[in-house]
Scaffold this motif. Structure first.
Motif, PDB file in Angstrom:
ATOM      1  N   GLY A   1     -36.951  31.661  -3.506  1.00  0.00           N
ATOM      2  CA  GLY A   1     -38.198  31.936  -2.807  1.00  0.00           C
ATOM      3  C   GLY A   1     -39.037  30.688  -2.612  1.00  0.00           C
ATOM      4  O   GLY A   1     -40.266  30.755  -2.576  1.00  0.00           O
ATOM      5  N   HIS A   2     -38.376  29.547  -2.453  1.00  0.00           N
ATOM      6  CA  HIS A   2     -39.046  28.252  -2.294  1.00  0.00           C
ATOM      7  C   HIS A   2     -38.024  27.258  -1.759  1.00  0.00           C
ATOM      8  O   HIS A   2     -36.869  27.613  -1.505  1.00  0.00           O
ATOM      9  N   GLY A   3     -38.433  26.013  -1.594  1.00  0.00           N
ATOM     10  CA  GLY A   3     -37.530  25.006  -1.064  1.00  0.00           C
ATOM     11  C   GLY A   3     -36.436  24.620  -2.041  1.00  0.00           C
ATOM     12  O   GLY A   3     -36.557  24.810  -3.258  1.00  0.00           O
ATOM     13  N   LEU A   4     -35.360  24.045  -1.508  1.00  0.00           N
ATOM     14  CA  LEU A   4     -34.200  23.687  -2.333  1.00  0.00           C
ATOM     15  C   LEU A   4     -34.395  22.389  -3.113  1.00  0.00           C
ATOM     16  O   LEU A   4     -33.484  21.954  -3.815  1.00  0.00           O
ATOM     17  N   ASP A   5     -35.570  21.796  -3.022  1.00  0.00           N
ATOM     18  CA  ASP A   5     -35.828  20.569  -3.771  1.00  0.00           C
ATOM     19  C   ASP A   5     -36.397  20.841  -5.158  1.00  0.00           C
ATOM     20  O   ASP A   5     -36.736  19.914  -5.891  1.00  0.00           O
ATOM     21  N   ARG A   6     -36.488  22.112  -5.530  1.00  0.00           N
ATOM     22  CA  ARG A   6     -36.974  22.470  -6.861  1.00  0.00           C
ATOM     23  C   ARG A   6     -36.259  23.720  -7.341  1.00  0.00           C
ATOM     24  O   ARG A   6     -35.596  24.414  -6.566  1.00  0.00           O
ATOM     25  N   ILE A   7     -36.365  23.980  -8.637  1.00  0.00           N
ATOM     26  CA  ILE A   7     -35.797  25.202  -9.218  1.00  0.00           C
ATOM     27  C   ILE A   7     -36.913  25.941  -9.945  1.00  0.00           C
ATOM     28  O   ILE A   7     -37.637  25.371 -10.764  1.00  0.00           O
ATOM     29  N   TYR A   8     -37.052  27.209  -9.630  1.00  0.00           N
ATOM     30  CA  TYR A   8     -38.036  28.055 -10.290  1.00  0.00           C
ATOM     31  C   TYR A   8     -37.357  29.350 -10.705  1.00  0.00           C
ATOM     32  O   TYR A   8     -36.723  29.997  -9.875  1.00  0.00           O
ATOM     33  N   PRO A   9     -37.459  29.701 -11.995  1.00  0.00           N
ATOM     34  CA  PRO A   9     -38.123  28.967 -13.075  1.00  0.00           C
ATOM     35  C   PRO A   9     -37.349  27.706 -13.487  1.00  0.00           C
ATOM     36  O   PRO A   9     -36.123  27.667 -13.367  1.00  0.00           O
ATOM     37  N   ALA A  10     -38.088  26.734 -13.994  1.00  0.00           N
ATOM     38  CA  ALA A  10     -37.488  25.445 -14.359  1.00  0.00           C
ATOM     39  C   ALA A  10     -36.438  25.582 -15.448  1.00  0.00           C
ATOM     40  O   ALA A  10     -35.514  24.771 -15.533  1.00  0.00           O
ATOM     41  N   ALA A  11     -36.551  26.626 -16.259  1.00  0.00           N
ATOM     42  CA  ALA A  11     -35.597  26.852 -17.348  1.00  0.00           C
ATOM     43  C   ALA A  11     -34.178  27.078 -16.839  1.00  0.00           C
ATOM     44  O   ALA A  11     -33.211  26.949 -17.582  1.00  0.00           O
ATOM     45  N   HIS A  12     -34.042  27.411 -15.545  1.00  0.00           N
ATOM     46  CA  HIS A  12     -32.722  27.700 -14.977  1.00  0.00           C
ATOM     47  C   HIS A  12     -32.129  26.511 -14.228  1.00  0.00           C
ATOM     48  O   HIS A  12     -31.184  26.666 -13.463  1.00  0.00           O
TER      49      HIS A  12
END
Length: 363
Positions: A172-183
Motif C-alpha cells: 500500500g505504498h511505494g516499492l522503495d520502502r517496506i511497511y511494516p519495517a519488521a518485514h
C-alpha cells in the motif's frame, strides 16, 4: 516518452482507473491522450468540463518524467494496462489500476494464483491453518499472494518461502520502502522467490486510504481468495467482498462462535459470501486442481540466526509431528525449566507455535 505518458495518466487529478481506460479506448495510447485538443477530449463519453480542464492544465508530464528516472534508478518494472505481462486476471476488473510497479521474479500470470488474507492479530489456530494450507499447496504449482501485513499475511509469505512456493506481496505504498519495517528481511527474500507489487509511485507513504486500494489488487490477481482468520470488521472482509464483486472464488475456515478472530469467517460462510473449508485439501478439491507431477515436497531450512544447539535439536524433533513439552523433554534429555525457555525463544523468533495442552508445532 511512452513511459512518461503512462505514468502521467495516473497522476491526472479527477481521472481514476475507469476514466483512464475510457480515454485509452478512445485514443489508443497515452501519448494521444496528452496530444488531444479540448474538442477531441469532449468527444469522450463521461468526460466532463472539469476533467477535460484537469488534463489540459496538468503538469503531470513534468512530474512523470522525474518519476521515470527514479524508477530506472531503483530497477522497478512498469506494467501498463495494455502490456502483455500486465496481470490478465486483474485486467478483467473494471477498477484495476492502469499502471503497476513490480520488483521480483514471479509470473503474475501464473496458471494458479491463491490470495491468502486474514487478521493482523493471528492466533496460534490461524497460524496452524496457514501452515497446513501452504504446505499442501506446494504440490499444486501455485503462486501465493498476500499483503505483507502482520499476522496471517506475513505468515502466508513466510510459509511460502519455507515450502519453496513463489509468493508476491501487494503493498500500500511505494516499492522503495517496506511497511511494516519488521518485514524487511522477508520482503528481501520474496524478491528472489516471488516479488513485490504496488500501484503507488516511489516515495508514496503507507497512508490509511491506500490499503483498501491494495486489497482490490490482492482480490483481482487471484483465482481464489482464502480467508484464514478475520474479525467481523477489517481488511480481510473487505478483500473477500471485493473478490465477490469480481466473481472470484472465496473460501474461509470456520472457527468457534466465541472466537473474535473467527467471527468474520463464520459470517462470510453464514451469509454465503464464502464457501467453507475445514482443511487444506478441501480447497484443492473445490478448485478441481490436480497435483503437479513435477513438484516434489520441499521444506527449506529458513531459520533465524543465533539458534543454540539444543534449539536445532528441538526443531529436528518437531519436523516429524507436533509434540508435547513432556515428549520433547524426554527425547531431548533436558530439564523442563530449561526446555520451556528454549521453546519460548523459538516461539518469539517465529519458528514454532504453542498449541493448547502444551503442544508445540513448527510454523
Amino acid at each position: 516518452m511512452s513511459l512518461t505518458c503512462q505514468i502521467a495518466l495516473t497522476l491526472l487529478k479527477a481521472i481514476g482507473p475507469v476514466t483512464a481506460k475510457h480515454l485509452l479506448s478512445h485514443f489508443g495510447t497515452p501519448e494521444a491522450i496528452f496530444a488531444a485538443t479540448r474538442a477531441q477530449l469532449a468527444e469522450v463519453e463521461g468526460l466532463n468540463v472539469s476533467k477535460i480542464t484537469a488534463i489540459l492544465q496538468s503538469d503531470a508530464l513534468k512530474l512523470a518524467a522525474e518519476h521515470a528516472d527514479l524508477l530506472q534508478e531503483h530497477q522497478v518494472k512498469v506494467l501498463f494496462y495494455t502490456d502483455e505481462n500486465y496481470p490478465q486476471r486483474l485486467k478483467e476488473c473494471a477498477d484495476a489500476p492502469v499502471l503497476l510497479y513490480y520488483k521480483g521474479t514471479a509470473d503474475l500470470n501464473h496458471p494458479r494464483i491463491v490470495s491468502i488474507v486474514g487478521s493482523r492479530r493471528a492466533t496460534p489456530y490461524g497460524k496452524m491453518l496457514c501452515q497446513q494450507l501452504v504446505a499442501l499447496l506446494q504440490h499444486y504449482d501455485v503462486l501465493v499472494v498476500s499483503g505483507l501485513a502482520y499476522g496471517i499475511d506475513v505468515s502466508a509469505h513466510q510459509q511460502s518461502l519455507t515450502y519453496g512456493i513463489p509468493t508476491v506481496g501487494v503493498l500500500g505504498h511505494g516499492l522503495d520502502r517496506i511497511y511494516p519495517a519488521a518485514h524487511h528481511q522477508i520482503a528481501k527474500k520474496m524478491l528472489e522467490q516471488g516479488g513485490l507489487l504496488s500501484e503507488f509511485l516511489l516515495n508514496s507513504t503507507p497512508e490509511k486510504g491506500n490499503f483498501p486500494k491494495r486489497n482490490r489488487i490482492i482480490a483481482g490477481l487471484a483465482d481464489v481468495v482464502v480467508v484464514i482468520e478475520a474479525a467481523i470488521k477489517g481488511g480481510a472482509l473487505i478483500t473477500a467482498g471485493i473478490a465477490n464483486s469480481y466473481h472470484r472464488e472465496v473460501y474461509a475456515f470456520p472457527g468457534r462462535t466465541t472466537d473474535e478472530y473467527s467471527e468474520g469467517c463464520n459470517f462470510l460462510i453464514k451469509t454465503n459470501r464464502a464457501g467453507m473449508i475445514n482443511e487444506a485439501k478441501d480447497l484443492v478439491y473445490y478448485m478441481g486442481w490436480e497435483a503437479a507431477e513435477t513438484v516434489s515436497p520441499v521444506l527449506q531450512e529458513n531459520l533465524p540466526c543465533g539458534l543454540s544447539g539444543i534449539e536445532h535439536v528441538l526443531i529436528n524433533l518437531l519436523k516429524t509431528a507436533p509434540q508435547s513439552i513432556d515428549e520433547l523433554g524426554l527425547k531431548a534429555d533436558i530439564q523442563q525449566g530449561k526446555l520451556a525457555l528454549h521453546l519460548l525463544n523459538l516461539e518469539m523468533k517465529g519458528v514454532l507455535i504453542s498449541l493448547p495442552g502444551k503442544i508445540y508445532q513448527l510454523i
